[in-house]
Design an enzyme around this catalytic site. Structure first.
Site, PDB file in Angstrom:
ATOM      1  N   ASN A 104      -4.672  -2.044   4.129  1.00 56.38           N
ATOM      2  CA  ASN A 104      -3.863  -1.900   2.913  1.00 56.38           C
ATOM      3  C   ASN A 104      -4.044  -3.045   1.932  1.00 56.38           C
ATOM      4  O   ASN A 104      -3.765  -2.889   0.744  1.00 56.38           O
ATOM      5  CB  ASN A 104      -2.373  -1.804   3.281  1.00 56.38           C
ATOM      6  CG  ASN A 104      -2.064  -0.624   4.185  1.00 56.38           C
ATOM      7  OD1 ASN A 104      -2.862   0.286   4.317  1.00 56.38           O
ATOM      8  ND2 ASN A 104      -0.906  -0.661   4.820  1.00 56.38           N
ATOM      9  N   TYR A 154       4.600  -2.513   5.868  1.00 55.42           N
ATOM     10  CA  TYR A 154       3.845  -1.455   5.213  1.00 55.42           C
ATOM     11  C   TYR A 154       3.945  -1.581   3.699  1.00 55.42           C
ATOM     12  O   TYR A 154       2.943  -1.627   2.977  1.00 55.42           O
ATOM     13  CB  TYR A 154       4.358  -0.091   5.668  1.00 55.42           C
ATOM     14  CG  TYR A 154       3.726   1.073   4.934  1.00 55.42           C
ATOM     15  CD1 TYR A 154       2.362   1.328   5.049  1.00 55.42           C
ATOM     16  CD2 TYR A 154       4.495   1.912   4.123  1.00 55.42           C
ATOM     17  CE1 TYR A 154       1.775   2.388   4.371  1.00 55.42           C
ATOM     18  CE2 TYR A 154       3.917   2.974   3.451  1.00 55.42           C
ATOM     19  CZ  TYR A 154       2.558   3.202   3.577  1.00 55.42           C
ATOM     20  OH  TYR A 154       1.984   4.240   2.895  1.00 55.42           O
ATOM     21  N   LYS A 158       0.859  -2.711   1.155  1.00 58.48           N
ATOM     22  CA  LYS A 158       0.421  -1.762   0.130  1.00 58.48           C
ATOM     23  C   LYS A 158       0.606  -2.353  -1.261  1.00 58.48           C
ATOM     24  O   LYS A 158      -0.232  -2.139  -2.153  1.00 58.48           O
ATOM     25  CB  LYS A 158       1.197  -0.445   0.255  1.00 58.48           C
ATOM     26  CG  LYS A 158       0.833   0.395   1.476  1.00 58.48           C
ATOM     27  CD  LYS A 158      -0.596   0.921   1.415  1.00 58.48           C
ATOM     28  CE  LYS A 158      -0.758   2.029   0.405  1.00 58.48           C
ATOM     29  NZ  LYS A 158      -2.119   2.620   0.416  1.00 58.48           N
TER      30      LYS A 158
END
Length: 339
Positions: A104, A154, A158
């Site tokens: 990511n 996460y 990202k």
């Protein structure tokens, strides 16, 4: 740099006009639908993933993005001369933190560095996530002007990926980032909430003697869900929008609605057939996830991309159930159905 004129190619004796589109993460949930949409529109598609699809919609090119160096990515671009690169690769929160940081964040940095070295014009469409915004007060839509404050690994990884893309765009790369809401629909991964629910319902249908219950984590949130095929359409719109409209932009892609997660699961159960008892497991520490409310504002997508979602959530749920039905699962594994 101007986009090059469309090239003409021949498929099955028929002349076709389209662009050469590279889809990174092509065998993933969203990537599969993007490759299908590109191919259906007549574009030449290169499907890039670590493990090639058994039934590709274009030409499969194996490449492990987690380990590919900047030099290898630059060499790939020089060899294949893409006109559009869609980055649908990434690692979600069900995997380990190290892989999320690698795919990511670090990979995106290597990708934009490689594309900046590419001599020919190329449009990069990067798929980010609504989770980059972090928690929001109930009733407050998420606009692109909101300062991101992601709560988990996460969302944080990202967001760093999106920031690499925006930084490269400021330096001249033709790039746009889409912040995608919770994608649903056919082929949803079993790690996702609706994918997990559909998989459990499919297993119960295949085992009549199994307990008539569906066990999930507590369903208290209201989230923005959008059909994965509408996400693919948004990626296509971003790929071919005028450069002056999208370069360096973050654009939300969602339905623009905060939907009660419990109501979606209850509707999925209703559509699946026989009655099932829904069991919600409370978290051991009694705490809820940070993003209890998510509603995207998609005004910018409508204005800059001419895009809006076209599929109802009922259609998404019906097609999700059909995609996991036991009689279809074996056919899909054998390559008899599109992935």
């Amino acid at each position: 740099r101007e986009q090059p004129a469309r090239r003409q190619r021949r498929v099955g004796g028929t002349a076709m006009t389209g662009r050469r589109v590279v889809v990174l993460g092509a065998t993933g949930f969203v990537g599969r639908h993007i490759t299908r949409a590109c191919a259906a529109a007549g574009h030449e598609v290169l499907e890039v993933s670590r493990s090639p699809s058994p039934a590709p919609h274009g030409r499969a090119v194996p490449l492990d993005l987690a380990t590919a160096t900047t030099a290898q990515l630059a060499g790939f671009a020089a060899a294949h001369r893409p006109e559009v690169v869609v980055n649908a690769a990434g690692s979600v929160w069900q995997t380990n933190d190290a892989l999320m940081r690698e795919l990511n964040d670090a990979f995106v940095h290597r990708l934009v560095t490689a594309l900046a070295q590419h001599a020919a014009p190329v449009r990069l469409v990067h798929l980010g996530t609504v989770h980059e915004y972090g928690p929001a007060p109930a009733g407050v839509p998420l606009t692109e002007a909101r300062t991101p404050a992601p709560a988990g690994v996460y969302g944080r990884t990202k967001l760093r990926g999106t920031r690499w893309v925006l930084g490269a765009a400021r330096d001249g790369l033709d790039a746009v980032a889409l912040r995608v809401a919770n994608a649903c629909g056919p082929g949803a991964p079993p790690q996702s909430l609706l994918g997990k629910a559909a998989a459990q319902l499919a297993r119960r249908a295949a085992q009549p003697g199994a307990p008539a219950e569906l066990r999930l984590s507590a369903l208290t949130a209201r989230r923005d869900f959008v059909d994965v095929r509408d996400v693919a359409a948004a990626a296509m719109a971003a790929a071919f929008a005028p450069r002056e409209a999208v370069q360096g932009r973050v654009i939300n892609v969602g339905r623009g609605q905060a939907v009660a997660v419990r109501s979606l699961v209850e509707r999925l159960v209703e559509l699946s057939g026989p009655a099932v008892r829904l069991v919600e497991d409370e978290p051991p520490d009694g705490t809820r996830g940070p993003a209890q409310w998510q509603q995207t504002d998609i005004t910018l997508a409508r204005r800059l991309l001419g895009w809006c979602p076209t599929r109802t959530l009922d259609t998404s749920l019906r097609d999700l159930l059909e995609s996991v039905a036991p009689q279809r699962a074996g056919m899909a594994r054998d390559g008899l159905l599109p992935s």
